[in-house]
Design a protein around this motif. Structure first.
Motif, PDB file in Angstrom:
ATOM      1  N   UNK B  10     -10.703   5.477   0.123  1.00 19.32           N
ATOM      2  CA  UNK B  10      -9.504   6.217   0.516  1.00 19.32           C
ATOM      3  C   UNK B  10      -8.302   5.541   0.117  1.00 19.32           C
ATOM      4  N   UNK B  11      -8.086   4.162   0.404  1.00 19.65           N
ATOM      5  CA  UNK B  11      -6.950   3.389  -0.100  1.00 19.65           C
ATOM      6  C   UNK B  11      -6.780   3.282  -1.093  1.00 19.65           C
ATOM      7  N   UNK B  12      -7.720   3.580  -1.981  1.00 15.21           N
ATOM      8  CA  UNK B  12      -7.688   3.446  -3.625  1.00 15.21           C
ATOM      9  C   UNK B  12      -7.207   4.702  -4.221  1.00 15.21           C
ATOM     10  N   UNK B  13      -7.568   5.647  -3.458  1.00 18.32           N
ATOM     11  CA  UNK B  13      -7.379   7.134  -4.023  1.00 18.32           C
ATOM     12  C   UNK B  13      -5.786   7.471  -3.733  1.00 18.32           C
ATOM     13  N   UNK B  14      -5.482   6.842  -2.627  1.00 15.12           N
ATOM     14  CA  UNK B  14      -4.367   7.425  -1.761  1.00 15.12           C
ATOM     15  C   UNK B  14      -3.117   6.611  -2.273  1.00 15.12           C
ATOM     16  N   UNK B  15      -3.331   5.050  -2.553  1.00 17.67           N
ATOM     17  CA  UNK B  15      -2.084   4.157  -2.805  1.00 17.67           C
ATOM     18  C   UNK B  15      -2.197   3.564  -3.953  1.00 17.67           C
ATOM     19  N   UNK B  16      -3.238   3.326  -4.625  1.00 24.42           N
ATOM     20  CA  UNK B  16      -3.505   2.522  -5.837  1.00 24.42           C
ATOM     21  C   UNK B  16      -4.028   3.158  -6.760  1.00 24.42           C
ATOM     22  N   UNK B  17      -3.808   4.579  -7.070  1.00 25.37           N
ATOM     23  CA  UNK B  17      -4.348   5.395  -8.214  1.00 25.37           C
ATOM     24  C   UNK B  17      -3.765   4.851  -9.557  1.00 25.37           C
ATOM     25  N   UNK B  18      -2.628   4.760  -9.839  1.00 24.91           N
ATOM     26  CA  UNK B  18      -2.323   4.053 -10.951  1.00 24.91           C
ATOM     27  C   UNK B  18      -1.288   2.903 -10.836  1.00 24.91           C
ATOM     28  N   UNK B  19      -0.942   2.360 -11.927  1.00 23.55           N
ATOM     29  CA  UNK B  19       0.057   1.337 -11.910  1.00 23.55           C
ATOM     30  C   UNK B  19       1.496   1.761 -11.213  1.00 23.55           C
ATOM     31  N   UNK B  20       1.955   3.109 -11.503  1.00 20.77           N
ATOM     32  CA  UNK B  20       3.190   3.617 -10.983  1.00 20.77           C
ATOM     33  C   UNK B  20       3.114   3.611  -9.430  1.00 20.77           C
ATOM     34  N   UNK B  21       2.034   4.168  -9.011  1.00 21.17           N
ATOM     35  CA  UNK B  21       1.806   4.548  -7.525  1.00 21.17           C
ATOM     36  C   UNK B  21       1.562   3.342  -6.936  1.00 21.17           C
ATOM     37  N   UNK B  22       0.713   2.254  -7.392  1.00 21.39           N
ATOM     38  CA  UNK B  22       0.739   0.907  -6.843  1.00 21.39           C
ATOM     39  C   UNK B  22       1.706   0.318  -6.585  1.00 21.39           C
ATOM     40  N   UNK B  23       2.963   0.395  -7.570  1.00 23.22           N
ATOM     41  CA  UNK B  23       4.134  -0.192  -7.352  1.00 23.22           C
ATOM     42  C   UNK B  23       5.064   0.317  -6.379  1.00 23.22           C
ATOM     43  N   UNK B  24       4.812   1.777  -6.212  1.00 25.82           N
ATOM     44  CA  UNK B  24       5.503   2.321  -5.191  1.00 25.82           C
ATOM     45  C   UNK B  24       5.099   2.047  -3.989  1.00 25.82           C
ATOM     46  N   UNK B  25       3.787   2.089  -3.860  1.00 28.13           N
ATOM     47  CA  UNK B  25       3.210   1.768  -2.352  1.00 28.13           C
ATOM     48  C   UNK B  25       3.411   0.423  -1.929  1.00 28.13           C
ATOM     49  N   UNK B  26       3.669  -0.682  -2.776  1.00 25.91           N
ATOM     50  CA  UNK B  26       4.016  -1.950  -2.340  1.00 25.91           C
ATOM     51  C   UNK B  26       5.354  -2.009  -1.847  1.00 25.91           C
ATOM     52  N   UNK B  27       6.215  -1.350  -2.694  1.00 28.91           N
ATOM     53  CA  UNK B  27       7.735  -1.423  -2.339  1.00 28.91           C
ATOM     54  C   UNK B  27       7.776  -0.895  -1.062  1.00 28.91           C
ATOM     55  N   UNK B  28       7.250   0.364  -0.874  1.00 33.54           N
ATOM     56  CA  UNK B  28       7.528   1.124   0.349  1.00 33.54           C
ATOM     57  C   UNK B  28       6.820   0.232   1.596  1.00 33.54           C
ATOM     58  N   UNK B  29       5.802  -0.314   1.290  1.00 32.01           N
ATOM     59  CA  UNK B  29       4.939  -1.085   2.387  1.00 32.01           C
ATOM     60  C   UNK B  29       6.005  -2.396   2.747  1.00 32.01           C
ATOM     61  N   UNK B  30       6.529  -2.942   1.705  1.00 30.72           N
ATOM     62  CA  UNK B  30       7.633  -4.011   1.888  1.00 30.72           C
ATOM     63  C   UNK B  30       8.727  -3.462   2.914  1.00 30.72           C
ATOM     64  N   UNK B  31       9.195  -2.341   2.533  1.00 35.40           N
ATOM     65  CA  UNK B  31      10.392  -1.867   3.287  1.00 35.40           C
ATOM     66  C   UNK B  31       9.942  -1.537   4.793  1.00 35.40           C
ATOM     67  N   UNK B  32       8.745  -0.895   4.858  1.00 41.31           N
ATOM     68  CA  UNK B  32       8.348  -0.502   6.234  1.00 41.31           C
ATOM     69  C   UNK B  32       8.095  -1.748   7.113  1.00 41.31           C
ATOM     70  N   UNK B  33       7.324  -2.831   6.563  1.00 43.11           N
ATOM     71  CA  UNK B  33       7.294  -3.886   7.289  1.00 43.11           C
ATOM     72  C   UNK B  33       8.604  -4.686   7.874  1.00 43.11           C
TER      73      UNK B  33
END
Lengths: 240, 343
Positions: B10-33
């Motif tokens: 589920x994590x892979x499908x929802x957050x790490x689908x491709x490089x663009x999405x992985x990048x966005x996920x990481x940025x947002x995760x940083x901001x949220x934390x």
């Protein structure tokens, strides 16, 4: 049953009905046909006050149709109507569609209204769908429900406004069959339709309209084999 | 094991689908934390729960002892302390019945009677003190709920009037709706509180709360009317024709055919308007009615506790949020129910 004398109607500047003289006896089956825009729908919609005529006199079941709301209400209750687009109430089940106006207008009891509704649904062979919503039915089934719904008010006259025009071809027959049965039971009917086979089989008279006028009014035999007017021949050659 | 595998998928499908999405996920995760970390320190680790104002000023975190000190005032305003059980009981009665009434299946005639009785009891409870002492959450709830429940039927009438075939009714409704929509609520409230009493016969006094309530109702009705009009326009013309051909008169076809459909089409915008109204009641502060927003503001003026506006407004916001969010969820539930109904 119906007496129309010199009835005219305008939509703004455009005259849709021009001096219509027309009468229907009790028990008669009339089919009205004609090209689109000829005023045939408007004509039958005047009969139950969905449209207002501006000139001439219109009598339904002995009542003069005027601005008198009481008369209008009485006439609407004696005249049933079936629409091209069915116009079932989508938020009510099939059974509720049928019982609403007996309950609300006639103040029938719930048991009485439901018994009558089930009986009518059986007549149009659809009683097993009583608890469904209209959107769950096919077009043909919806139109049969619509017919049953009109019959719930015990109308003396039924109007059909192109009842099969919105249907898929394979569903036309089931609706026409219901109408044929109804005709056989002696109901007074006026149908706007292009189903010429139905007209041949059921109609006592066929009326051909064009440009707001009644061009031809004759029995099916004469209408199909030997029409009086040139315009009728032209129309028949186009649709047959 | 199986579950954790599904989770990884589920994590892979929802957050790490491709490089663009992985990048966005990481940025947002940083901001949220980052935000969460700050919030954690401010609200919990560095906050003051028990100390006085000076202890608060020295600490870098939130001053929760301010809330502890002031929440009774923020929630109930000037209502006499010794009979606080009255507004509390009234709110419990009101909210319990409201909660019970959320289920559409429970709506029937006896519920209306229960509501009337409930409202009567609540009014009696609140009148333990004169209406100019009412304040805080009960006042906000009164203004908004009475406002919403009366403006809704009024809005329906206005919307029907706007489509009437009688020119006088139509023109009146159009003028009313356009006039009210054209002015800010503040000016309507101001007129109700200052101008209106000037026109009353001498000696006649209408409480300010009632005037404000009427102003809110009249204002909201215009907005509700436009929402309902949208729904009416969405009902096909054939529906009215079918109803008429079955012998239903105007009232019957509206009551049984048109309105049930029209109102369902506009559930989302209706609740949207209601949420707006709930928050708009905070404008009564302008005419010195102590609703939740004014009690919050007033609490900040205590000379012993100056300078804790963030805490105060956060507290008030949470209360507003709870109610507005609940309304939003209710709207979704209603929509889902009616969509399912039609299959």
């Amino acid at each position: 049953m119906i007496k129309m004398q010199n009835v005219s109607k305008w939509f703004d500047d455009f005259q849709v009905l021009k001096n219509i003289n027309f009468s229907v006896n009790s028990g008669e089956k009339i089919v009205i046909c004609g090209p689109s825009g000829s005023g045939k729908s408007t004509l039958i919609r005047c009969l139950n006050a969905l449209e207002e005529h501006q000139q001439g006199s219109l009598e339904v079941d002995g009542l003069l149709l005027t601005n008198n709301l009481k008369n209008q209400q009485k006439i609407k209750q004696t005249v049933g109507m079936v629409f091209q687009q069915f116009n079932l109430f989508p938020h009510l089940t099939v059974l509720e569609n049928l019982t609403l106006s007996p309950l609300v207008v006639k103040k029938n009891s719930k048991v009485e209204a439901e018994t009558k509704a089930i009986e009518l649904l059986e007549r149009v062979k659809i009683a097993d769908q009583a608890s469904k919503y209209p959107a769950q039915l096919s077009g043909g089934q919806q139109q049969r429900v619509a017919i049953a719904r009109s019959l719930c008010m015990n109308p003396k006259l039924m109007l059909f406004d192109e009842p099969t025009s919105a249907l898929d071809p394979e569903m036309v027959k089931e609706v026409l069959d219901v109408m044929i049965t109804l005709a056989a039971e002696g109901m007074t009917m006026i149908c706007v339709t292009h189903e010429m086979n139905f007209a041949k089989e059921v109609a006592d008279r066929i009326i051909f309209m064009d440009e707001g006028k009644i061009i031809e009014d004759s029995s099916p035999d004469i209408f199909f084999t030997n029409p009086k007017e040139e315009r009728t021949k032209e129309f028949l050659s186009q649709i047959l | 094991m199986k579950q954790s595998l599904a989770f990884a998928k589920w994590v892979k499908k929802s957050f790490l689908k491709n490089s663009k999405q992985t990048f966005l996920s990481i940025i947002l995760l940083c901001l949220i934390s980052i935000v969460l970390e700050k919030l954690l320190y401010w609200l919990f680790l560095n906050s003051v729960w028990l100390g006085d104002a000076n202890a608060c000023r020295e600490a870098s975190g939130a001053c929760l002892s301010f809330i502890r000190e002031k929440f009774v005032f923020i929630l109930f305003g000037l209502y006499p302390r010794e009979i606080l059980w009255r507004p509390i009981l009234a709110m419990i009665l009101f909210l319990t019945l409201l909660f019970y009434s959320l289920k559409f299946e429970r709506w029937n005639k006896s519920l209306v009677v229960v509501w009337l009785f409930n409202m009567g009891t609540c009014t009696w409870l609140m009148y333990g003190a004169p209406s100019d002492k009412w304040g805080g959450l009960p006042l906000t709830l009164i203004l908004s709920s009475v406002g919403i429940f009366i403006s809704y039927p009024l809005g329906i009438l206005l919307a029907l009037g706007r489509r009437s075939s009688l020119p006088i009714i139509r023109v009146f409704c159009v003028c009313y709706i356009e006039l009210i929509r054209g002015v800010p609520l503040i000016s309507v409230l101001f007129m109700a509180s200052v101008l209106f009493p000037l026109f009353l016969p001498e000696g006649m006094i209408i409480p300010k709360l009632l005037r404000a309530q009427v102003a809110i109702i009249l204002f909201a009705a215009a907005y509700m009317a436009e929402v309902v009009r949208g729904g009416l326009a969405a009902v096909e013309k054939g529906q009215i024709e079918a109803a008429q051909s079955l012998g239903l008169n105007y009232y019957q076809s509206m009551r049984f055919i048109v309105l049930p459909q029209a109102l369902k089409y506009v559930i989302a915008p209706t609740i949207n308007t209601a949420i707006g109204m709930f928050k708009d009641t905070s404008l009564v502060a302008i005419i010195a009615l102590f609703d939740l927003s004014l009690t919050t503001k007033t609490a900040l003026k205590d000379p012993d506790w100056l300078g804790f506006s963030v805490e105060a407004y956060l507290f008030a916001s949470i209360i507003y949020f709870i109610f507005c969010f609940s309304m939003g969820r209710y709207s979704l539930a209603l929509e889902k129910k009616f969509v399912e109904n039609k299959a």
